[in-house]
Design a protein around this motif. Structure first.
Motif, short mmCIF file in Angstrom:
data_model
loop_
_atom_site.label_atom_id
_atom_site.label_comp_id
_atom_site.label_asym_id
_atom_site.label_seq_id
_atom_site.Cartn_x
_atom_site.Cartn_y
_atom_site.Cartn_z
N UNK A 3 0.72 -1.16 -0.02
CA UNK A 3 0.01 0.02 -0.02
C UNK A 3 0.90 1.20 0.14
N UNK A 4 1.87 1.18 0.77
CA UNK A 4 2.90 2.43 0.84
C UNK A 4 3.59 2.73 -0.39
N UNK A 5 4.13 1.74 -1.13
CA UNK A 5 4.75 1.69 -2.30
C UNK A 5 3.82 2.07 -3.47
N UNK A 6 2.61 1.74 -3.52
CA UNK A 6 1.76 2.13 -4.48
C UNK A 6 1.56 3.67 -4.52
N UNK A 7 2.00 4.56 -3.45
CA UNK A 7 1.96 5.78 -3.59
C UNK A 7 0.40 6.39 -3.72
N UNK A 8 -0.54 5.85 -3.29
CA UNK A 8 -1.84 6.00 -3.43
C UNK A 8 -2.43 7.30 -2.78
N UNK A 9 -3.28 8.00 -3.34
CA UNK A 9 -3.78 9.45 -2.69
C UNK A 9 -5.29 8.88 -2.14
N UNK A 10 -5.75 9.84 -1.45
CA UNK A 10 -6.98 9.57 -0.59
C UNK A 10 -8.01 9.80 -1.54
N UNK A 11 -7.96 10.34 -2.72
CA UNK A 11 -8.97 10.45 -3.70
C UNK A 11 -8.99 9.29 -4.81
N UNK A 35 -8.25 -0.50 -8.10
CA UNK A 35 -8.73 -1.50 -8.64
C UNK A 35 -7.91 -3.13 -8.45
N UNK A 36 -8.49 -3.63 -7.71
CA UNK A 36 -7.71 -5.13 -7.25
C UNK A 36 -8.35 -6.07 -7.94
N UNK A 37 -7.27 -7.02 -8.52
CA UNK A 37 -7.68 -8.14 -9.28
C UNK A 37 -7.29 -9.26 -8.63
N UNK A 88 -14.79 5.37 -12.04
CA UNK A 88 -13.57 4.71 -12.58
C UNK A 88 -12.34 4.67 -11.73
N UNK A 89 -11.73 3.53 -12.11
CA UNK A 89 -10.47 3.40 -11.34
C UNK A 89 -9.35 3.99 -11.88
N UNK A 90 -8.45 4.67 -10.82
CA UNK A 90 -7.39 5.25 -11.20
C UNK A 90 -6.11 4.73 -10.92
N UNK A 91 -5.95 3.55 -10.10
CA UNK A 91 -4.77 2.81 -9.80
C UNK A 91 -5.29 1.25 -9.77
N UNK A 109 -8.40 5.56 -17.70
CA UNK A 109 -8.47 6.33 -16.44
C UNK A 109 -7.58 5.95 -15.49
N UNK A 110 -6.86 4.78 -15.56
CA UNK A 110 -5.63 4.27 -14.93
C UNK A 110 -4.46 5.09 -15.01
N UNK A 111 -3.95 5.73 -13.94
CA UNK A 111 -2.82 6.49 -14.15
C UNK A 111 -1.67 5.94 -13.66
N UNK A 112 -1.54 4.66 -13.17
CA UNK A 112 -0.57 3.81 -12.98
C UNK A 112 -0.86 2.74 -11.88
N UNK A 113 -0.11 2.06 -11.29
CA UNK A 113 -0.39 1.08 -10.36
C UNK A 113 0.87 0.44 -9.89
N UNK A 114 0.67 -0.51 -8.92
CA UNK A 114 1.56 -1.47 -8.37
C UNK A 114 1.19 -2.78 -8.27
#
Length: 293
Positions: free
Chosen positions: A41-49, A53-55, A113-116, A139-144
């Motif tokens: 979760x930390x490495x994903x650098x997620x933002x509160x907004x 998307x989890x597969x 829409x998913x962003x990460x 809409x996905x701006x990135x991911x981990x």
């Protein structure tokens, strides 16, 4: 978040209650280490907004970490038993479970829409899933993602690397990727025979000049016979070795080069050159100048 994450005992108890046994067919290796979940979760650098998307959420270990970090989580789970149980395990109003195959996902499935993309992906479908989701969800701006270490190495490899290949170049079409570390087998149940690796990626604009379909056709042809020079490897795709050489020279690439030495921009240049160079003909000087520039 620390109080809600699942450890080894909770994972086995939950699986027993549901009558679930991990299967190789679905590539199921359940994550049961809270520290690894926090690390992801930390490495994903997620933002509160963000909308995550989890597969392959499985029993919900990573899902529990994600719901505390973002405004909404979409979880796509192919196993109907696990999909049905997930809302009871996670108990979050900002979780939507989709009982489906991730390879059938389309952009109109999700609201918001998913962003990460953040996922512990099944080893057997990791690369197709990542590429499919990047294609379907602009809409996905990135991911981990966590994948088999060997696959992670391929996804982040650059030109000239021994493991650089089709997954490396196709991911590079969509995003800049980098390694985010290694994960040991002991944090999974059942314990896999290999290490896992974390891959972080950030979407970027694809190379200009050719469509994804055309560029991917060149990539597939080049690596289908990776030991051969591009002149030979692309002969079938181009309509002959001479034609392949003409296209390569138009693109400013040596016919004696091999696919493993090319960037995604160079593959795009080859696809673009094939469009402006008529079979059996020569490019006009003005066209050559445009391609070179």
């Amino acid at each position: 978040m620390a109080d809600t994450l699942l450890g080894p005992a909770e994972i086995r108890e939950l699986a027993a209650r549901l009558g679930v046994a991990p299967t190789k067919k679905l590539g199921q290796n359940f994550l049961h280490d809270p520290n690894t979940i926090r690390r992801i979760v930390a490495a994903a650098a997620l933002r509160p907004d963000d909308v995550a998307l989890e597969v392959g959420p499985g029993l919900g270990s990573l899902t529990l970490g994600l719901v505390g970090a973002v405004r909404h989580v979409h979880a796509v789970e192919i196993d109907p038993t696990l999909a049905a149980a997930l809302p009871e395990t996670v108990r979050a109003t900002h979780l939507t479970v989709h009982p489906a195959d991730a390879l059938r996902v389309t952009g109109d499935w999700f609201d918001p829409a998913p962003t990460m993309l953040v996922a512990n992906l099944p080893y057997n479908v990791a690369v197709p899933v990542v590429l499919h989701l990047l294609a379907e969800l602009p809409t996905l701006r990135g991911g981990l993602v966590m994948v088999q270490k060997e696959v992670a190495d391929r996804l982040v490899a650059g030109p000239g690397s021994k493991v650089y290949g089709v997954p490396s170049v196709k991911l590079a079409w969509y995003a800049e990727a980098k390694s985010a570390g290694k994960v040991p087998p002991a944090v999974f149940w059942p314990v896999p025979n290999v290490d896992s690796g974390l891959v972080a990626f950030t979407r970027r604009e694809p190379p200009a000049g050719a469509t994804r379909t055309d560029v991917f056709a060149v990539i597939d042809a080049a690596f289908a016979q990776r030991r051969k020079t591009l002149r030979a490897a692309l002969a079938g795709w181009a309509g002959g070795a001479d034609r392949a050489e003409q296209v390569l020279r138009t693109a400013g690439i040596s016919p004696q080069a091999r696919g493993e030495s090319l960037t995604v921009e160079q593959f795009a240049a080859i696809a673009a050159a094939a469009k402006v160079s008529a079979p059996g003909g020569k490019l006009s000087p003005s066209t050559e100048m445009e391609v070179d520039s």
